[in-house]
Each structure stands twice: as C-alpha cells, then as structure tokens.
Design an enzyme around this catalytic site. Sequence first.
Site, PDB file in Angstrom:
ATOM      1  N   HIS A  20      -7.822   9.282 -10.730  1.00 47.12           N
ATOM      2  CA  HIS A  20      -7.567   9.798  -9.532  1.00 47.12           C
ATOM      3  C   HIS A  20      -6.030  10.301  -9.703  1.00 47.12           C
ATOM      4  O   HIS A  20      -5.042   9.607  -9.754  1.00 47.12           O
ATOM      5  CB  HIS A  20      -7.474   8.705  -8.425  1.00 47.12           C
ATOM      6  CG  HIS A  20      -7.547   9.057  -7.123  1.00 47.12           C
ATOM      7  ND1 HIS A  20      -8.672   9.961  -6.649  1.00 47.12           N
ATOM      8  CD2 HIS A  20      -6.699   8.948  -5.967  1.00 47.12           C
ATOM      9  CE1 HIS A  20      -8.308  10.065  -5.219  1.00 47.12           C
ATOM     10  NE2 HIS A  20      -7.165   9.422  -4.793  1.00 47.12           N
ATOM     11  N   LYS A 165      -9.228  15.918   1.101  1.00 43.98           N
ATOM     12  CA  LYS A 165      -8.026  16.136   0.929  1.00 43.98           C
ATOM     13  C   LYS A 165      -7.651  16.434  -0.482  1.00 43.98           C
ATOM     14  O   LYS A 165      -8.177  15.628  -1.224  1.00 43.98           O
ATOM     15  CB  LYS A 165      -7.435  14.730   1.563  1.00 43.98           C
ATOM     16  CG  LYS A 165      -5.996  14.503   1.103  1.00 43.98           C
ATOM     17  CD  LYS A 165      -5.547  13.291   2.088  1.00 43.98           C
ATOM     18  CE  LYS A 165      -4.655  12.366   1.225  1.00 43.98           C
ATOM     19  NZ  LYS A 165      -4.025  11.270   2.004  1.00 43.98           N
ATOM     20  N   LYS A 167      -5.244  16.728  -3.496  1.00 42.15           N
ATOM     21  CA  LYS A 167      -4.150  16.143  -4.281  1.00 42.15           C
ATOM     22  C   LYS A 167      -3.331  17.346  -4.887  1.00 42.15           C
ATOM     23  O   LYS A 167      -4.110  17.629  -5.973  1.00 42.15           O
ATOM     24  CB  LYS A 167      -4.225  15.005  -4.961  1.00 42.15           C
ATOM     25  CG  LYS A 167      -4.667  13.772  -4.023  1.00 42.15           C
ATOM     26  CD  LYS A 167      -3.408  13.339  -3.302  1.00 42.15           C
ATOM     27  CE  LYS A 167      -3.684  11.824  -2.732  1.00 42.15           C
ATOM     28  NZ  LYS A 167      -2.217  11.413  -1.945  1.00 42.15           N
ATOM     29  N   ASP A 196      -2.470  17.205   0.149  1.00 40.01           N
ATOM     30  CA  ASP A 196      -1.423  15.946   0.167  1.00 40.01           C
ATOM     31  C   ASP A 196      -0.344  16.026  -0.872  1.00 40.01           C
ATOM     32  O   ASP A 196      -0.866  16.345  -2.065  1.00 40.01           O
ATOM     33  CB  ASP A 196      -2.114  14.389   0.253  1.00 40.01           C
ATOM     34  CG  ASP A 196      -1.123  13.582   0.357  1.00 40.01           C
ATOM     35  OD1 ASP A 196       0.081  13.851   0.410  1.00 40.01           O
ATOM     36  OD2 ASP A 196      -1.274  12.431   0.241  1.00 40.01           O
ATOM     37  N   GLU A 222      -0.015  17.305   3.920  1.00 31.32           N
ATOM     38  CA  GLU A 222       0.551  15.940   4.247  1.00 31.32           C
ATOM     39  C   GLU A 222       1.956  15.659   3.195  1.00 31.32           C
ATOM     40  O   GLU A 222       1.733  16.046   2.174  1.00 31.32           O
ATOM     41  CB  GLU A 222      -0.521  14.590   3.796  1.00 31.32           C
ATOM     42  CG  GLU A 222      -0.297  13.471   4.056  1.00 31.32           C
ATOM     43  CD  GLU A 222      -1.490  12.646   3.548  1.00 31.32           C
ATOM     44  OE1 GLU A 222      -2.553  13.002   3.819  1.00 31.32           O
ATOM     45  OE2 GLU A 222      -1.209  11.399   3.544  1.00 31.32           O
ATOM     46  N   ASP A 247       3.710  10.943   5.969  1.00 26.28           N
ATOM     47  CA  ASP A 247       2.925   9.847   5.438  1.00 26.28           C
ATOM     48  C   ASP A 247       4.078   8.792   4.847  1.00 26.28           C
ATOM     49  O   ASP A 247       4.308   8.047   5.683  1.00 26.28           O
ATOM     50  CB  ASP A 247       2.014  10.359   4.317  1.00 26.28           C
ATOM     51  CG  ASP A 247       1.199   9.104   3.529  1.00 26.28           C
ATOM     52  OD1 ASP A 247       1.395   7.816   4.171  1.00 26.28           O
ATOM     53  OD2 ASP A 247       0.657   9.306   2.719  1.00 26.28           O
ATOM     54  N   LYS A 271      -0.910   4.084   8.570  1.00 26.78           N
ATOM     55  CA  LYS A 271      -1.216   2.893   7.654  1.00 26.78           C
ATOM     56  C   LYS A 271      -0.949   1.812   7.848  1.00 26.78           C
ATOM     57  O   LYS A 271       0.338   1.291   8.130  1.00 26.78           O
ATOM     58  CB  LYS A 271      -0.822   3.458   6.233  1.00 26.78           C
ATOM     59  CG  LYS A 271      -1.351   4.805   5.794  1.00 26.78           C
ATOM     60  CD  LYS A 271      -0.809   5.096   4.222  1.00 26.78           C
ATOM     61  CE  LYS A 271      -1.528   6.331   3.790  1.00 26.78           C
ATOM     62  NZ  LYS A 271      -0.920   6.684   2.444  1.00 26.78           N
ATOM     63  N   GLU A 325      -9.295   8.580   6.714  1.00 33.47           N
ATOM     64  CA  GLU A 325      -9.698   8.705   5.131  1.00 33.47           C
ATOM     65  C   GLU A 325      -9.765   7.400   4.756  1.00 33.47           C
ATOM     66  O   GLU A 325      -9.582   7.139   3.330  1.00 33.47           O
ATOM     67  CB  GLU A 325      -8.435   9.465   4.373  1.00 33.47           C
ATOM     68  CG  GLU A 325      -7.015   8.384   4.674  1.00 33.47           C
ATOM     69  CD  GLU A 325      -5.938   9.236   3.960  1.00 33.47           C
ATOM     70  OE1 GLU A 325      -5.996  10.325   3.431  1.00 33.47           O
ATOM     71  OE2 GLU A 325      -5.029   8.673   3.538  1.00 33.47           O
TER      72      GLU A 325
HETATM   73  C1  MUC Z   1      -1.760   9.083   0.088  1.00 34.01           C
HETATM   74  O1  MUC Z   1      -0.692   9.743  -0.212  1.00 34.01           O
HETATM   75  O2  MUC Z   1      -2.234   9.509   1.263  1.00 34.01           O
HETATM   76  C2  MUC Z   1      -4.691   8.327   0.080  1.00 34.01           C
HETATM   77  C3  MUC Z   1      -5.866   8.884  -0.181  1.00 34.01           C
HETATM   78  C4  MUC Z   1      -5.582   9.190  -1.492  1.00 34.01           C
HETATM   79  O3  MUC Z   1      -6.362   9.718  -2.190  1.00 34.01           O
HETATM   80  O4  MUC Z   1      -4.459   8.901  -1.997  1.00 34.01           O
HETATM   81  C5  MUC Z   1      -3.924   8.126  -0.711  1.00 34.01           C
HETATM   82  C6  MUC Z   1      -2.347   8.085  -0.646  1.00 34.01           C
HETATM   83 MG    MG Z   2      -0.322  10.576   1.583  1.00 30.28          MG
END
Ligand code: MUC
Ligand code: MG
Length: 381
Positions: A20, A165, A167, A196, A222, A247, A271, A325
């Site tokens: 991941h 989402k 990354k 994000d 994000e 976040d 969160k 999520e």
């Molecule tokens: C984050 O930064 O949001 C949430 C989903 C994901 O894949 O990583 C987290 C952390």
């Molecule tokens: Mg995040």
Amino acid sequence: MTKIDKIDAFILDVPTIRGHVLAMATMRQQSFVLVQVRFSDGSVGLGEGTSIGGLSYGAESPESIQSAILTYIAPVLEGQAAENVNAAIAKVEANVKGNAIARAAVETALWDGLARRRGISLAELFGGMQRTEFPVAWTLASGQAEMDIEEARDVIASERHRIFKLKIGKRDVREDIAHVAAIRGALGGGAEIRVDVNQSWSRHDAKWGLAGLEELGVTLAEQPIEARDRVGMADLTRASRIAVMADEALNGPTDALAFACDRAADVFAVKIAQSGGLKRASEVCAIANAAGIGTYGGTMLESGIGTAAALHLFATVDRLDWGCELFGPLLFTDEILINPIRYSGFAVHLPEGPGHGAELDMSKVDFYRRDSSRGRLKAIN
Ligand code: MUC
Ligand code: MG
C-alpha cells in the site's frame, strides 16, 4: 456499582493484500493495537487504536499507543466507575496530553462495554441511527497505474466500490497528474476519483496539481499540503473548484474549530482515532455541520473493531456528505472477526448486535499477536 477492573492492550501484525504505497511509507502489514477492558461484573469492552506506517504518518506508533495505554491510561481508570464514560474521558484528558489514538482506543472499549451491558448498540447508546449503510471508497495505492486499474475494475464488477481515492504525492506533481489521468481515462465516468496527497505538495505544487486534477474531473483532494499550513489550506480552498479536505491537520475539535473559522477546508476527514475518541469525533462533525463544511468518515486502516466503532458513530451524525472510506478490513490478508463487516451494493453496512457488534476470532488474535510465540512478523511496517 460496576467498575473498570483491568485494561489490556496488545499489538497484532497482519499483512496487507499488496504493498500500500503512500507518499510517506509503503505498508506491507498493519499493526492494530487492540484494547480489552474487563469490568467488575464480568462484562468486556473492545477498542482499537491504530496508526499508519510506524511514525511516518503521525506522532503515535503502535508501540507508543500500547505503552501510553498500559503505563499511563490504565492506572488512571482501573478501579473507577464504569458507567460514567464522560467522567472517564475527562480523567484521561486531565492526565494524558496528546496521544489521541491511545485515548480513543480505550474510550471505544468503555463505550462498547457500556452498550453491551445495556444490551443495545453503540449507535443506540448515542441516540439512534440515521443510516445503516454508507457509500464506501476504496484506495488505489499499488504504486502502478495498470495494477490500480485492474483492481478498480474488479471491485466495480463485484459492486463493492465505485468511489476511488488515489494515493499520490510520492512522485513529481506532473507524474502524479499523468498517473491520475491514466486511471481516470481507463475507468470512465462510472467511477468517482479523489486523491490523497498526504501533505506532500508544496504550495506551488498544489496550485499546479489542483488545476491539473480539475481538468480530469477529480472531485476532491485530501491534505494536499502540510498539516500545519492552515493559511495555505485556506488559500487553496478559496482558489480551487475541487473540494479540499483536511485530514492530518485535524486532531480533534480545537483544530476543527480553527479550520472552520479560517475556512481552511471544504470537507473534514473525521477519524475517531485522530480526533481522540468517539465523543470528540462527534464534536468535529458538529463543528463541520455548523460551519457548512462537508464531512467524510475517514480511516486509519483499522481492523473490524475500529471500523465497526466508527460506523456506529457515523450512523448517528446528522450528515456524512462524502460517505466514508471504512474499508480497512478488506486491505488485509486475513480477517480477525468471526462476524466480518459486510460490503455490498457499493456500501458498507452497520454491524448489528450489542456494542459495536464486532466479535474477535481468538484463534486469529493468538496467531497475529506480536507477543505470542506464533507471531511471525516483524514490528516495522
Ligand atoms: C489517510 O491518509 O487517509 C486512509 C485510507 C488509506 O488508504 O490510507 C489512509 C490514510
Ligand atoms: Mg488522508
């Protein structure tokens, strides 16, 4: 009078289904910190406090969470009345500064124990549910566009997710845009794309990046820049047509209020761990609602325990404009609940049963416990 008898905290290391890849770390396993509170009447409450990527995401690590609970929180609470969770929260907050995730883990177990003793769900304890299913995003973070596309097609076909989402932030901003464009192009209009950046862009990168993402039809970005740069977040929120979400910047109601006053986000990723517990997370939601800021149910990639607790809180709030999520349990090679959380119809479903409803599979707990003889994995993500 029922009392808090014993608070225990242990770490489980469970592998992820694939690497991941986040801007600040590549996760190959997740370290859940589980909390078990035993009460004097024999009842038990379960909580979870989990972070991401060791100390690369935030100021708490699995080890610091466990140690804060065992060394500082447990002595403050053991022997105290179990029925008054608000008093317990006040006592912990007076004695333990920061350490939001550790505090959240214990608080979750206290609420869970209280609800179970009353034979009702957490959502009922918090006044009743306004929803029992939630649109749920999936994170595409294999690090390779082709693999992300294949994964997205699979989860769309199985009607699990259609909000994605991505990354980004690890590569140069132009490469990020090209990566998003490739996935956007392959998936077409049926999928919603969000990103994000996990704080990785400079202010200038973000200007460029958000403009490029807007052309691609991305709906939300994000934490594009550093969490501490609230002025920069306010500038981006004003200038961008893409929704800007905070976040890492949100560690409870005080941050939420500052962000609301400065109009420094369009959306809050709420969160429970980062907020310092279910109660403070509900306050973050209330501030967002009062300020006209959207809300989104965020995750720290928790197991089913933390995920179930978050779902129960988000079932009770007035609005959850951007869905959630809360897919954590799907990211791991193994399930640690005997009653896994259900994902179907592009939604995650509120667990049933007393408390948060999640029940541990103790054979899995024994297997993945870091301190068990069978715990095979190393501590570092
Ligand atoms: C984050 O930064 O949001 C949430 C989903 C994901 O894949 O990583 C987290 C952390
Ligand atoms: Mg995040």
